[in-house]
Design a protein around this motif. Sequence first.
Motif, PDB file in Angstrom:
ATOM      1  N   THR A   1     -17.842  72.410  10.956  1.00 17.70           N
ATOM      2  CA  THR A   1     -17.277  71.531  11.955  1.00 17.70           C
ATOM      3  C   THR A   1     -17.853  70.316  11.645  1.00 17.70           C
ATOM      4  OG1 THR A   1     -17.112  73.562  13.667  1.00 17.70           O
ATOM      5  CG2 THR A   1     -16.987  71.106  14.530  1.00 17.70           C
TER       6      THR A   1
ATOM      7  N   ILE B   1     -19.707  78.305  11.256  1.00 19.89           N
ATOM      8  CA  ILE B   1     -18.532  77.382  11.913  1.00 19.89           C
ATOM      9  C   ILE B   1     -19.401  75.951  12.260  1.00 19.89           C
ATOM     10  CG2 ILE B   1     -17.467  77.210  14.109  1.00 19.89           C
ATOM     11  CD1 ILE B   1     -16.871  79.970  14.194  1.00 19.89           C
ATOM     12  N   PRO B   2     -20.593  75.876  12.946  1.00 19.84           N
ATOM     13  CA  PRO B   2     -21.312  74.548  13.393  1.00 19.84           C
ATOM     14  C   PRO B   2     -21.353  73.782  11.994  1.00 19.84           C
ATOM     15  CG  PRO B   2     -22.560  76.344  14.330  1.00 19.84           C
ATOM     16  CD  PRO B   2     -21.405  76.794  13.246  1.00 19.84           C
TER      17      PRO B   2
ATOM     18  N   LEU C   1     -14.816  81.561  19.277  1.00 18.62           N
ATOM     19  CA  LEU C   1     -15.649  80.538  19.465  1.00 18.62           C
ATOM     20  C   LEU C   1     -15.667  79.223  19.226  1.00 18.62           C
ATOM     21  CD1 LEU C   1     -18.238  82.634  16.816  1.00 18.62           C
ATOM     22  CD2 LEU C   1     -18.441  82.680  19.517  1.00 18.62           C
ATOM     23  N   SER C   2     -14.701  78.851  18.378  1.00 20.56           N
ATOM     24  CA  SER C   2     -14.561  77.257  18.414  1.00 20.56           C
ATOM     25  C   SER C   2     -13.382  76.780  19.111  1.00 20.56           C
ATOM     26  CB  SER C   2     -14.453  76.986  16.877  1.00 20.56           C
ATOM     27  OG  SER C   2     -13.037  77.537  16.379  1.00 20.56           O
TER      28      SER C   2
ATOM     29  N   VAL D   1     -11.258  74.002   9.704  1.00 18.20           N
ATOM     30  CA  VAL D   1     -12.372  74.707  10.094  1.00 18.20           C
ATOM     31  C   VAL D   1     -12.211  76.322   9.916  1.00 18.20           C
ATOM     32  CG1 VAL D   1     -14.259  75.143  11.483  1.00 18.20           C
ATOM     33  CG2 VAL D   1     -13.540  72.865  11.279  1.00 18.20           C
ATOM     34  N   LYS D   2     -11.295  76.810  10.670  1.00 22.75           N
ATOM     35  CA  LYS D   2     -10.916  78.026  10.733  1.00 22.75           C
ATOM     36  C   LYS D   2     -10.377  78.508   9.442  1.00 22.75           C
ATOM     37  CE  LYS D   2      -9.341  77.393  15.636  1.00 22.75           C
ATOM     38  NZ  LYS D   2      -8.280  77.282  16.621  1.00 22.75           N
TER      39      LYS D   2
ATOM     40  N   GLY E   1      -9.758  71.044  13.336  1.00 22.59           N
ATOM     41  CA  GLY E   1     -10.280  72.445  13.869  1.00 22.59           C
ATOM     42  C   GLY E   1      -9.342  73.518  12.983  1.00 22.59           C
TER      43      GLY E   1
ATOM     44  N   ALA F   1     -13.182  83.188  15.032  1.00 20.15           N
ATOM     45  CA  ALA F   1     -13.400  81.684  14.939  1.00 20.15           C
ATOM     46  C   ALA F   1     -12.545  81.039  16.180  1.00 20.15           C
ATOM     47  CB  ALA F   1     -13.006  81.236  13.780  1.00 20.15           C
ATOM     48  N   GLU F   2     -11.637  81.496  16.662  1.00 20.50           N
ATOM     49  CA  GLU F   2     -10.780  80.825  17.742  1.00 20.50           C
ATOM     50  C   GLU F   2     -11.566  81.140  18.991  1.00 20.50           C
ATOM     51  OE1 GLU F   2      -6.380  81.776  15.727  1.00 20.50           O
ATOM     52  OE2 GLU F   2      -7.265  83.295  17.342  1.00 20.50           O
TER      53      GLU F   2
END
Length: 257
Positions: A112, A108-109, A197-198, A121-122, A118, A194-195
């Motif tokens: 991103t 994810i980082p 965490l991000s 990314v997911k 966003g 992912a939701e």
Amino acid sequence: MTVSRVVRGAVGVAVLLVVAEIAGRTGLMDTQIMPLASTVLAGAAGLAVDSEFLHDASVTVEVWAEGLLLAILLAVPAGVLLGSLPKVEIGLRPLIEFFRPIPSIALIPLVTLIMASGGAVKVTIVVYAACWPVLVNTMYGLHDVDPVARDTMRVFGFGRLAVLLRVALPSAAPFVLTGVRLAASVGLVVAVSAELLSGGEGGIGVYIIKAGSGYRIDLMLAATVWAGLIGLVVNALLVRAERGLFRWHAARAGVAQ
């Protein structure tokens, strides 16, 4: 056989819920930490008519479906290519075995930094996670093609492409669908994770975060119940499709219908 299996599963879930309810009401379990099962189920029923949660659920399903579709479009051709060309597969197998165990959430980082959106990314994280089951199962399906049927086609003068289209792909199709079914479950887990965490503007994971910030553990668990139900329904539909489309494969494998 299928009906009895469903009944046994339902009985098991009911027993678990009853035990959890009794544990909460008798004080064996702190209801401040773990709400009563009846409270969680009531909350889940309420979420079914909650417009905010329905919007969040639709966001998660959209990300999951888009990621799964892209994974299928990428992984199936790649699996067919690798499964049909043993030398290419041998050369790329170390890379596959290196990247496959990497947790998608850990990316994810990095993703991103590359993508500003966003939602993108997911979707990318879901694609990465869902690709591997489809890819590996497609390759395995190509390896499982009946050599007699393949050689017979070649004896009658059919080329490599004709053998692939008429023998290899139909034989590998059940394995591909199994890979899609596994990828669907993995993709949903990764989408919600992912939701969580991000964050973002919506999603079941975002709803869980909001409920947690308000110390509404019952709503957190209720949203989790809905995530599980979505996964259960999707898996059941794919299993039904698999058995309906490929009864011959089930009979060959000795699976009771």
